[in-house]
Design a protein around this motif. Structure first.
Motif, short mmCIF file in Angstrom:
data_model
loop_
_atom_site.label_atom_id
_atom_site.label_comp_id
_atom_site.label_asym_id
_atom_site.label_seq_id
_atom_site.Cartn_x
_atom_site.Cartn_y
_atom_site.Cartn_z
N SER A 1 -34.27 106.12 9.60
CA SER A 1 -33.83 107.68 9.67
C SER A 1 -34.86 108.56 8.90
CB SER A 1 -32.43 107.80 9.16
OG SER A 1 -32.02 109.16 9.15
N TYR A 2 -35.21 108.05 7.59
CA TYR A 2 -36.29 108.69 6.81
C TYR A 2 -37.72 108.49 7.72
CZ TYR A 2 -33.23 109.12 2.67
OH TYR A 2 -32.34 109.69 1.90
N THR A 3 -37.95 107.58 8.33
CA THR A 3 -39.23 107.71 8.90
C THR A 3 -39.21 108.45 10.11
OG1 THR A 3 -39.41 105.29 8.34
CG2 THR A 3 -40.82 106.32 10.07
N HIS A 4 -38.03 108.72 10.59
CA HIS A 4 -37.98 109.76 11.97
C HIS A 4 -37.41 110.84 11.99
CE1 HIS A 4 -39.81 105.98 13.86
NE2 HIS A 4 -38.91 105.30 13.84
N GLY A 5 -37.34 111.43 10.75
CA GLY A 5 -36.57 112.62 10.47
C GLY A 5 -35.29 112.75 10.96
N GLY A 6 -34.45 111.70 10.47
CA GLY A 6 -32.94 111.53 11.20
C GLY A 6 -32.19 112.44 10.11
N ILE A 7 -30.78 111.98 10.39
CA ILE A 7 -29.92 112.55 9.50
C ILE A 7 -29.95 112.46 8.12
CG2 ILE A 7 -28.13 110.66 9.77
CD1 ILE A 7 -25.90 112.82 9.95
N HIS A 8 -30.46 111.25 7.43
CA HIS A 8 -30.54 111.10 6.08
C HIS A 8 -31.40 112.11 5.28
CE1 HIS A 8 -28.37 106.98 5.47
NE2 HIS A 8 -28.74 106.92 7.03
N PRO A 9 -32.64 112.01 5.71
CA PRO A 9 -33.54 113.21 5.08
C PRO A 9 -33.14 114.65 5.31
CG PRO A 9 -34.74 112.43 6.92
CD PRO A 9 -33.51 111.43 6.87
N LEU A 10 -32.74 115.00 6.55
CA LEU A 10 -32.19 116.12 7.02
C LEU A 10 -31.23 116.84 6.10
CD1 LEU A 10 -32.53 116.14 10.88
CD2 LEU A 10 -34.11 117.47 9.07
N THR B 1 -32.21 117.40 2.59
CA THR B 1 -32.85 118.53 2.26
C THR B 1 -31.76 119.78 1.96
OG1 THR B 1 -34.46 117.90 3.94
CG2 THR B 1 -34.31 120.23 3.63
N LEU B 2 -30.62 119.47 2.57
CA LEU B 2 -29.70 120.52 2.19
C LEU B 2 -29.04 120.38 0.85
CD1 LEU B 2 -28.12 121.10 5.81
CD2 LEU B 2 -29.74 122.66 4.60
N THR B 3 -28.77 119.13 0.56
CA THR B 3 -27.69 118.68 -0.42
C THR B 3 -28.45 118.27 -1.71
OG1 THR B 3 -27.45 116.49 0.40
CG2 THR B 3 -26.00 117.84 0.92
N GLY B 4 -29.83 117.86 -1.57
CA GLY B 4 -30.58 117.44 -2.62
C GLY B 4 -30.38 115.73 -2.91
N TYR B 5 -31.32 115.29 -3.64
CA TYR B 5 -31.52 113.80 -3.65
C TYR B 5 -30.84 113.39 -5.09
CZ TYR B 5 -34.21 113.31 0.16
OH TYR B 5 -34.86 113.51 1.56
N PRO B 6 -29.62 112.64 -5.02
CA PRO B 6 -28.89 112.44 -6.28
C PRO B 6 -29.84 111.12 -7.01
CG PRO B 6 -28.07 111.25 -4.27
CD PRO B 6 -28.73 112.39 -3.92
N ALA B 7 -29.88 111.18 -8.34
CA ALA B 7 -30.88 110.38 -9.05
C ALA B 7 -30.82 108.99 -8.92
CB ALA B 7 -30.82 110.43 -10.59
N PRO B 8 -29.37 108.60 -8.51
CA PRO B 8 -29.19 106.98 -8.20
C PRO B 8 -29.65 106.48 -6.78
CG PRO B 8 -27.18 107.84 -8.88
CD PRO B 8 -28.00 109.09 -8.64
N LEU B 9 -29.78 107.68 -5.58
CA LEU B 9 -30.42 107.18 -4.64
C LEU B 9 -31.85 106.89 -4.86
CD1 LEU B 9 -30.56 107.08 -1.61
CD2 LEU B 9 -30.93 109.46 -1.41
N ALA B 10 -32.57 107.75 -5.42
CA ALA B 10 -34.07 107.61 -5.78
C ALA B 10 -34.36 106.05 -6.71
CB ALA B 10 -34.70 108.66 -6.55
N THR B 11 -33.48 105.86 -7.70
CA THR B 11 -33.38 104.66 -8.46
C THR B 11 -33.41 103.58 -7.57
OG1 THR B 11 -32.45 105.86 -10.41
CG2 THR B 11 -32.44 103.36 -10.50
N ASP B 12 -32.38 103.46 -6.56
CA ASP B 12 -32.14 102.51 -5.69
C ASP B 12 -33.16 101.94 -4.99
OD1 ASP B 12 -29.60 102.00 -6.90
OD2 ASP B 12 -28.49 102.77 -5.36
N ALA B 13 -33.89 103.18 -4.46
CA ALA B 13 -34.87 103.14 -3.62
C ALA B 13 -35.95 102.36 -4.19
CB ALA B 13 -35.44 104.39 -2.82
N LEU B 14 -36.44 102.67 -5.66
CA LEU B 14 -37.18 102.27 -6.38
C LEU B 14 -37.04 100.53 -6.56
CD1 LEU B 14 -38.04 104.91 -9.10
CD2 LEU B 14 -39.84 104.01 -7.23
N ARG B 15 -35.87 100.51 -6.85
CA ARG B 15 -35.64 99.04 -7.16
C ARG B 15 -35.78 97.97 -5.99
NH1 ARG B 15 -32.60 97.18 -11.31
NH2 ARG B 15 -31.92 98.99 -13.14
#
Length: 217
Positions: A145-154, A157-171
């Motif tokens: 979804s992130y690669t193809h511009g699907g619902i997750h990144p769209l 874009t409106l709600t912002g990225y919670p810090a735990p999401l970015a932390t989990d992605a890094l882990r």
């Protein structure tokens, strides 16, 4: 510690993990056989994607950073497949200089799911295959979804990225980095090169998900 502080700490520790892995990889020379060399190249490319993800997330470009975890994973799987599951024909195809013809032939290769299935019947450690398959099952749809511009990144874009999401992605990215470091060490043909990798799992446990350390090379 707030979630934002946890993210900041994970960013710092991830950068240190990359430095430690880079220092280790710089000392590795793969066995000269073609299969080992092209698998090594895939591992280096996977680490490059991981570094790109770190830099982007650190600069607040969350969608692009998370999207890079997909090619990081795909390239790692391809590297392991090249070592353990690919035929000599495919090793040759992916070792050729880039031309229109070689690119066309390489694009006809097996899918990610097919490579993972092939690894099931290979000599690779079942523990490692299970880790890859679990990652694929849990994260693949969201990464696509992130690669193809699907619902997750769209939506983000409106709600912002919670810090735990970015932390989990890094882990998750860090887990792939540690597996890639394991692959690169195996490609050297020297079991001694696995000792620093086991130490990485201990030293950087705070920025890794709960994944088991490597066993025998």
């Amino acid at each position: 510690m707030t979630e934002e502080e946890k993210l900041s700490a994970t960013l710092d520790r991830t950068a240190q993990l990359h430095e430690a892995v880079a220092a280790h990889v710089d000392r590795i020379i793969p066995c000269p056989e073609k299969r080992f060399v092209v698998s090594f190249q895939a591992g280096i490319l996977s680490l490059e994607h991981a570094m790109g993800a770190l830099v982007l997330i650190d600069n607040g470009l969350f969608a692009s950073g998370i999207a890079l975890v997909r090619p990081q994973f795909e390239t790692l799987v391809r590297g392991i497949w090249l070592l353990y599951g690919a035929t000599e024909e495919w090793v040759d195809k992916l070792s050729e200089p880039l031309t229109v013809n070689s690119a066309r032939q390489a694009n006809e290769g097996p899918s990610l799911s097919e490579m993972l299935k092939k690894l099931d019947s290979s000599k690779v450690q079942p523990q490692l295959v299970d880790q890859l398959k679990q990652f694929h099952e849990v994260a693949w749809k969201a990464l696509c979804s992130y690669t193809h511009g699907g619902i997750h990144p769209l939506s983000r874009t409106l709600t912002g990225y919670p810090a735990p999401l970015a932390t989990d992605a890094l882990r998750n990215s860090n887990a792939l980095v540690s597996i890639t470091a394991q692959l690169v060490s195996i490609l050297s043909g020297d079991p001694e090169n696995m000792h620093p990798i086991r130490k990485l799992y201990v030293d950087f446990a705070d920025c890794l998900p709960l994944v088991p350390p490597p066993v025998q090379a």
